[in-house]
Design an enzyme around this catalytic site. Structure first.
Site, PDB file in Angstrom:
ATOM      1  N   ASP A  65       0.499  -1.168   0.173  1.00  0.00           N
ATOM      2  CA  ASP A  65      -0.612   0.009   0.007  1.00  0.00           C
ATOM      3  C   ASP A  65       0.645   1.346  -0.244  1.00  0.00           C
ATOM      4  O   ASP A  65       2.231   1.278   0.382  1.00  0.00           O
ATOM      5  CB  ASP A  65      -1.329  -0.025   1.529  1.00  0.00           C
ATOM      6  CG  ASP A  65      -1.095  -1.573   1.237  1.00  0.00           C
ATOM      7  OD1 ASP A  65      -2.681  -1.721   0.600  1.00  0.00           O
ATOM      8  OD2 ASP A  65      -1.563  -1.530   2.238  1.00  0.00           O
ATOM      9  N   ASP A  67       0.845   4.907   1.310  1.00  0.00           N
ATOM     10  CA  ASP A  67      -0.344   6.351   1.611  1.00  0.00           C
ATOM     11  C   ASP A  67       0.700   7.686   1.565  1.00  0.00           C
ATOM     12  O   ASP A  67       1.600   7.663   1.431  1.00  0.00           O
ATOM     13  CB  ASP A  67      -0.157   6.133   3.129  1.00  0.00           C
ATOM     14  CG  ASP A  67      -0.644   4.972   3.384  1.00  0.00           C
ATOM     15  OD1 ASP A  67      -1.975   4.635   2.645  1.00  0.00           O
ATOM     16  OD2 ASP A  67      -0.252   4.394   4.697  1.00  0.00           O
ATOM     17  N   ASP A 148       2.357   7.398  15.350  1.00  0.00           N
ATOM     18  CA  ASP A 148       3.372   6.169  16.601  1.00  0.00           C
ATOM     19  C   ASP A 148       4.661   6.041  16.418  1.00  0.00           C
ATOM     20  O   ASP A 148       4.720   6.738  17.480  1.00  0.00           O
ATOM     21  CB  ASP A 148       2.643   5.482  16.416  1.00  0.00           C
ATOM     22  CG  ASP A 148       2.409   4.607  14.711  1.00  0.00           C
ATOM     23  OD1 ASP A 148       3.108   4.797  13.827  1.00  0.00           O
ATOM     24  OD2 ASP A 148       1.485   3.584  14.074  1.00  0.00           O
TER      25      ASP A 148
END
Length: 443
Positions: A65, A67, A148
């Protein structure tokens, strides 16, 4: 900029790594991702490839993926792409859809304090510190330090091919360790799922969890009970469908994170039920993923809940219930308790029940039963589950091999196999009929 750490203040400073000092190449970035980056940049916005995509390329992998982070608002991104949709309440993001590939675009997020009353409607927390809503936008640096882990806060700029690092992520990547940005306890309280993300990345990447990041996890593990069960169901699938299921299971167990996800399973194992079937199922799952094969969630949950089902099934039989009603009652009880921890959609709970129920039918093969069982829509999954049970040592081997041969055999061979079963079956002793007593003859 200093972190919020309670033990020590961390100094974060922006670093730019030029093209000749890193291995990120445009050739490994998907065409849709490049289209989104270029259009945002040409429209006057900042836009960067961010997170796992950058991390995985730096580690020599190929991301699944891509992002993107930008200073454009979700509405501005949506206006630029007709093939996009706005999603989310807690975090508003944009999905730009290119066939099967979806590019996730997020707006830079900011840091606010409780004193920022203007932002109260956009950023709310619960009494436990859990973020309930977070639509506060910020600048590039604030966005990086709101992420995070340091290794997920790396940005690739397609305009000048640099990597931008605000949180010493490159250093942690080289040291192969996971470190939370900011104070770990605060960050876990904001979103307890970060503890599960730490486990998932540690298992997937083979990284160690940095000591201060690791320290609060066991104590804060019960906070996962405040997370909606539907979200935890999705997290369980991510944890065990990444190709590192057994390593993930070990880490979850070590940090007391398995209990909030599968409370009845943990209780059953602690009471003496073996977990080897779970491990064998996860090994099989990891092997399937490595071969590019799909994994069905209901098979995964059938394995994860098997110790709990066995414990409840045995308890009911010990209380005098017949075998079949005991199984049906145990299935209902176990699933009913599990959905309080993680939801299980009916499209998965139904097949899971059938896998369990078929374990009683697979040994019954005489007559036409084998043919009837083989036509069941869940037969193949139940057969695979039977092999897992055998390989884990739960039952004696043999039945699985019989079913393997029976599926591959032609009709004549199948009939012969069934005849052999009938001849091997213990013969029932026929009762000798007593001769009918004749009525006494009258003189």
């Amino acid at each position: 900029m200093s972190g919020n750490g309670k033990k020590k203040a961390l100094i974060y400073q922006r670093r730019e790594i030029p093209r000749d000092q890193h291995n990120v190449s445009r050739s490994v970035i998907s065409e849709p991702a490049k289209k989104v980056l270029h259009r945002l940049n040409k429209s006057g916005y900042e836009a960067y490839l961010v997170g796992g995509g950058v991390r995985d390329i730096l580690l020599g992998g190929i991301p699944k993926d891509f992002d993107i982070a930008t200073n454009a608002t979700p509405e501005e991104v949506h206006d630029l792409f007709r093939n996009s949709r706005l999603i989310g309440r807690r975090f508003r993001i944009v999905h730009v859809v290119f066939g099967r590939e979806v590019i996730e675009v997020t707006t830079f997020r900011g840091n606010t304090t409780e004193a920022d009353t203007d932002a109260d409607d956009d950023r709310r927390t619960s009494e436990h510190g859990l973020l309930l809503r977070d639509n506060v936008y910020g600048n590039h640096e604030e966005d990086a330090l709101r992420r995070d882990f340091t290794v997920n806060a790396l940005y690739y700029c397609i305009r000048d091919f640099t990597i931008i690092d605000f949180a010493n992520g490159i250093e942690d990547l080289r040291n192969r360790q996971l470190r939370l940005i900011g104070d770990p306890e605060t960050r876990y309280r904001e979103d307890p799922v970060r503890m599960l993300r730490a486990i998932r990345f540690a298992a997937k990447l083979g990284f160690d969890i940095e000591p201060e990041t690791e320290a609060p996890i066991k104590e804060l593990a019960p906070l996962l009970s405040h997370i909606p069960s539907a979200r935890l169901f999705d997290e369980v699938l991510k944890l065990f469908s990444a190709g590192h299921g057994e390593a993930t299971y070990d880490l979850l167990t070590r940090y007391n994170l398995l209990e909030p996800l599968f409370p009845e399973t943990v209780r059953a194992i602690e009471a003496g039920e073996p977990d080897e079937l779970i491990r064998q199922a996860l090994r099989n799952t990891d092997a399937r993923i490595a071969q590019g094969k799909s994994v069905t969630p209901y098979f995964l949950f059938a394995a994860m809940l098997w110790p709990a089902l066995q414990a409840e099934w045995h308890r009911r039989q010990d209380n005098g219930d017949p075998v079949q009603p005991a199984l049906h009652g145990a299935i209902g009880k176990v699933i009913g308790r599990q959905v309080q921890a993680t939801s299980i959609p009916k499209r998965f709970s139904g097949p899971m029940k059938e896998i369990w129920e078929l374990q009683m039918r697979l040994p019954r093969r005489q007559g036409k039963r084998a043919f009837v069982t083989m036509t069941h829509p869940r037969f193949r999954a139940a057969y695979d589950f039977l092999l897992v049970r055998e390989n884990s040592g739960e039952i004696e081997p043999g039945l699985g091999q019989w079913w393997t041969e029976f599926q591959q055999a032609d009709e004549r061979r199948q009939e012969r196999m069934l005849s052999e079963l009938a001849s091997d079956a213990p013969k029932k002793r026929k009762r000798r009929r007593k001769p009918a007593q004749r009525p006494p003859q009258q003189c």
